[in-house]
Design an enzyme around this catalytic site. Structure first.
Site, mmCIF file in Angstrom:
data_model
loop_
_atom_site.group_PDB
_atom_site.id
_atom_site.type_symbol
_atom_site.label_atom_id
_atom_site.label_comp_id
_atom_site.label_asym_id
_atom_site.label_seq_id
_atom_site.Cartn_x
_atom_site.Cartn_y
_atom_site.Cartn_z
ATOM 1 N N PRO A 2 0.907 -1.244 -0.004
ATOM 2 C CA PRO A 2 0.116 -0.151 -0.053
ATOM 3 C C PRO A 2 0.819 1.240 -0.047
ATOM 4 O O PRO A 2 1.801 1.304 0.771
ATOM 5 C CB PRO A 2 -0.774 -0.065 1.268
ATOM 6 C CG PRO A 2 -0.373 -1.336 1.985
ATOM 7 C CD PRO A 2 0.830 -1.885 1.322
ATOM 8 N N GLU A 3 0.620 1.969 -0.895
ATOM 9 C CA GLU A 3 1.300 3.247 -1.010
ATOM 10 C C GLU A 3 0.309 4.352 -0.869
ATOM 11 O O GLU A 3 -0.872 3.962 -0.689
ATOM 12 C CB GLU A 3 2.056 3.501 -2.281
ATOM 13 C CG GLU A 3 3.088 2.496 -2.422
ATOM 14 C CD GLU A 3 4.037 2.697 -3.546
ATOM 15 O OE1 GLU A 3 4.532 3.892 -3.842
ATOM 16 O OE2 GLU A 3 4.502 1.688 -4.179
ATOM 17 N N LYS A 59 1.993 7.491 4.448
ATOM 18 C CA LYS A 59 1.275 6.326 4.596
ATOM 19 C C LYS A 59 0.651 6.000 6.033
ATOM 20 O O LYS A 59 0.374 4.731 6.481
ATOM 21 C CB LYS A 59 2.395 5.070 4.178
ATOM 22 C CG LYS A 59 2.713 5.260 2.681
ATOM 23 C CD LYS A 59 3.604 4.412 2.070
ATOM 24 C CE LYS A 59 4.919 4.704 2.163
ATOM 25 N NZ LYS A 59 6.025 3.615 1.744
ATOM 26 N N ARG A 262 15.797 -1.083 -2.073
ATOM 27 C CA ARG A 262 14.546 -1.834 -2.790
ATOM 28 C C ARG A 262 14.630 -2.186 -4.094
ATOM 29 O O ARG A 262 15.508 -1.523 -4.862
ATOM 30 C CB ARG A 262 13.456 -0.611 -2.763
ATOM 31 C CG ARG A 262 12.998 -0.153 -1.200
ATOM 32 C CD ARG A 262 12.752 -1.241 -0.153
ATOM 33 N NE ARG A 262 11.450 -1.694 -1.006
ATOM 34 C CZ ARG A 262 10.247 -1.265 -0.618
ATOM 35 N NH1 ARG A 262 10.009 -0.224 -0.147
ATOM 36 N NH2 ARG A 262 9.320 -2.248 -1.221
#
Ligand SMILES: [Zn+2]
Length: 281
Positions: A2-3, A59, A262
């Site tokens: 989820p962003e 977030k 990442r």
């Protein structure tokens, strides 16, 4: 994962369906998800109150809670929610109908009972549940929102320039730094860099004014598009994030590497690192 767009969907769900319902019970027995609190601490703090308002920066969601007693009493603690890598908020109405928001469902795998990491049971019989297969979400009291930078959806171009262009760090790592700009996760960062034709490895202090302008415009358009289409996984390069993937703009091979810790994909032609810049990672 989820962003910002997915977290905003979850916040709207809570704001629309979970406020002003008296909390009858709380299952906070997952001591990892409620860290640093002990099991029972959130239950004691929330039972008898109701959720009063739902906010978000980046977030992180935080919920105001009502006084436990009469209206003259002070409001309760704020409840912080972070969906982690795979969290979804599931709200059940008094009539049993279910609505969910957060991490998009990939495929049709059925939910498992052990994914329910935190549950608020309302006096009307409904509930609010954090469903989280990977258990990297978090629920805690009185989150320190001041640790976060401005929300990616609201950052101004002047703020963006000041926050993004300092230091030798790779620009992608800077975009992911929630203390600088809050809400950009891995998929959004790659999409923004691809739209702006900037290498994820470019040093923050090497960016030209034109590159910074393109990045800022890309941030706005990528957020708008992801919000309209339902999440960060709807970006233009999402389908090209695999070995053998090609750039949807010019057909050049996509390159993979680890940037800012990442998994990162970028266009080998349009996002090549300038030859005079040393690799910052
Ligand atoms: Zn390309």
């Amino acid at each position: 994962m989820p962003e910002l767009p997915e977290v905003e969907i979850a916040r709207r769900l809570i704001a629309g369906q979970a406020l002003h319902r008296r909390i009858a019970d709380v299952d906070d027995s997952d001591s990892y998800v409620v860290r640093p609190h002990a099991p029972g601490e959130l239950r004691n703090a929330l039972t008898g109150r109701s959720l009063a308002a739902a906010h978000r920066r980046g977030k992180t969601i935080w919920l105001e809670t009502s006084p436990a007693g009469g209206t003259a009493a002070a409001g309760g603690p704020e409840l912080g929610i972070h969906l982690g890598m795979s969290g979804r908020i599931v709200v059940t109405a008094p009539d049993g109908s279910v609505t969910e928001g957060g991490d998009p469902r990939y495929g049709n795998r059925p939910d498992k009972a052990q994914w329910r990491r935190f549950t608020i049971t309302f006096a009307d019989g409904g509930s609010l549940v954090l469903l989280d297969p990977r258990r990297l979400g978090r629920i805690w009291l009185d989150p320190d929102i001041a640790m976060l930078g401005p929300d990616a959806g609201h950052v101004t171009s002047a703020q963006f320039r000041a926050l993004v262009t300092k230091g030798k760090i790779a620009v992608k790592a800077r975009l992911l730094d929630q203390s600088k700009i809050a809400g950009i996760g891995n998929l959004l960062a790659d999409e923004i860099l691809w739209q702006a034709k900037v290498s994820p490895l470019a040093r923050a202090d090497s960016l030209s004014a034109a590159q910074v302008n393109r990045l800022y415009r890309a941030l706005k358009s990528v957020l708008e598009s992801a919000s309209a289409k339902g999440g960060a996984h709807t970006g233009e390069i999402f389908a090209a994030r695999h070995r053998g993937g090609t750039c949807p703009r010019d057909g050049a091979p996509m390159v993979h590497g680890t940037v800012g810790g990442r998994s990162t994909w970028w266009c080998s032609r349009e996002q090549a690192l300038p030859v005079d810049q040393p690799n910052p990672v």
